[in-house]
Design an enzyme around this catalytic site. Structure first.
Site, PDB file in Angstrom:
ATOM      1  NE  ARG A   1      -2.859  -4.643  -2.749  1.00  0.00           N
ATOM      2  CZ  ARG A   1      -1.623  -4.359  -1.784  1.00  0.00           C
ATOM      3  NH1 ARG A   1      -2.439  -2.608  -1.531  1.00  0.00           N
ATOM      4  NH2 ARG A   1      -1.500  -4.801  -0.694  1.00  0.00           N
TER       5      ARG A   1
ATOM      6  CB  CYS B   1      -0.661  -0.285   1.224  1.00  0.00           C
ATOM      7  SG  CYS B   1      -2.249  -1.174   1.156  1.00  0.00           S
TER       8      CYS B   1
HETATM    9  C1  BEZ Z   1       0.577  -4.254   1.787  1.00  0.00           C
HETATM   10  O1  BEZ Z   1       1.537  -4.801   1.964  1.00  0.00           O
HETATM   11  O2  BEZ Z   1      -0.050  -3.534   1.634  1.00  0.00           O
HETATM   12  C2  BEZ Z   1      -0.334  -5.343   2.330  1.00  0.00           C
HETATM   13  C3  BEZ Z   1       0.232  -6.925   1.801  1.00  0.00           C
HETATM   14  C4  BEZ Z   1      -0.960  -8.084   2.339  1.00  0.00           C
HETATM   15  C5  BEZ Z   1      -2.063  -8.000   3.420  1.00  0.00           C
HETATM   16  C6  BEZ Z   1      -2.190  -6.550   3.172  1.00  0.00           C
HETATM   17  C7  BEZ Z   1      -1.715  -5.254   2.496  1.00  0.00           C
END
Ligand code: BEZ
Length: 237
Positions: free
Chosen positions: A138, A55
């Site tokens: 997402r 993110c």
């Molecule tokens: C992230 O790195 O943004 C992420 C990865 C897995 C689950 C939730 C967030």
């Protein structure tokens, strides 16, 4: 428990539907969606959680491209089910501490919605229980200046989005609206566009005589569309 998860109904807005309405608190003040965005395109997108790496890479990338989207009359609005103070702390950390792929000192100035009740996320089908019951996937919604959902794309938690593709899709949809055409695979401004069947777009004879039209078969005709003409129509509009 697993069975219950699978049975939960996820409601999704569909292409062509009015964007579901909501009021929300954001890092840039309160918003009334989509009414506050009438007259602009807006991309409403969700991310799973603040202070996570994928993110963070996405926010830095999108914030760096904000002016490019603004030039195409498109605003950005983010959302996660975290609270406002988490959002503020995370965005401050990004600005003050994170350097990534040449991006640094990145300030996120578009609104990030707090959605601890998941009300908005649920309206937009962003909670997909078989992926995660407590985080938004997402999701990306393209909403046009009349408040209509024009496209949506969903990615799983582990997959960072391609923001060049989001920009390409925006420009392609705007070009299709402006010029009454469709855009083929991987289209970018300057590439040929697809025109409708004979009758809807000139008679068969007119098409044969038009050197800008190339029919590969009766059902597959393309025509040239100048890059500058596209950009002059789709930017700032
Ligand atoms: C992230 O790195 O943004 C992420 C990865 C897995 C689950 C939730 C967030």
């Amino acid at each position: 428990m697993e069975e219950n998860k699978e049975q939960q109904v996820v409601s999704l807005p569909r292409i062509g539907d009015p964007a579901p309405e909501f009021k929300a608190v954001t890092t840039q003040g309160d918003i009334n969606f989509p009414a506050d965005y009438k007259g602009s395109w807006v991309i409403l997108f969700s991310h799973p959680a603040d202070f996570t790496p994928v993110c963070t890479s996405e926010f830095m990338t999108f914030a760096t491209m904000e002016d490019q989207f603004a030039e195409a009359n498109c605003k950005l609005v983010g959302l996660s089910v975290d609270g406002l103070y988490s959002h503020i702390a995370w965005l401050r950390t990004i600005k003050e501490k994170i350097e990534y792929k040449g991006m640094k000192d990145v300030e996120v100035t578009f609104p990030l919605i707090e959605d601890i009740t998941m009300n908005v996320a649920k309206k937009y089908g962003m909670i997909q229980p078989n992926e995660d019951t407590t985080k938004a996937v997402r999701a990306v919604f393209f909403i046009d200046p009349k408040g209509i959902v024009r496209s949506m794309i969903y990615y799983p938690l582990s997959l960072g989005r391609n923001f060049d593709e989001l920009y390409r899709a925006l420009i392609a949809m705007k070009a299709a609206d402006e010029f009454g055409v469709a855009t083929p695979a991987d289209w970018r401004p300057g590439d040929d566009v697809i025109i409708g069947p004979a009758g809807s777009c000139g008679t068969a004879k007119e098409r044969m005589e038009d050197s800008d039209i190339d029919c590969k078969d009766w059902f597959f005709c393309t025509k040239k569309l100048d890059k500058d003409e596209v950009l002059s129509k789709v930017l700032k509009k």
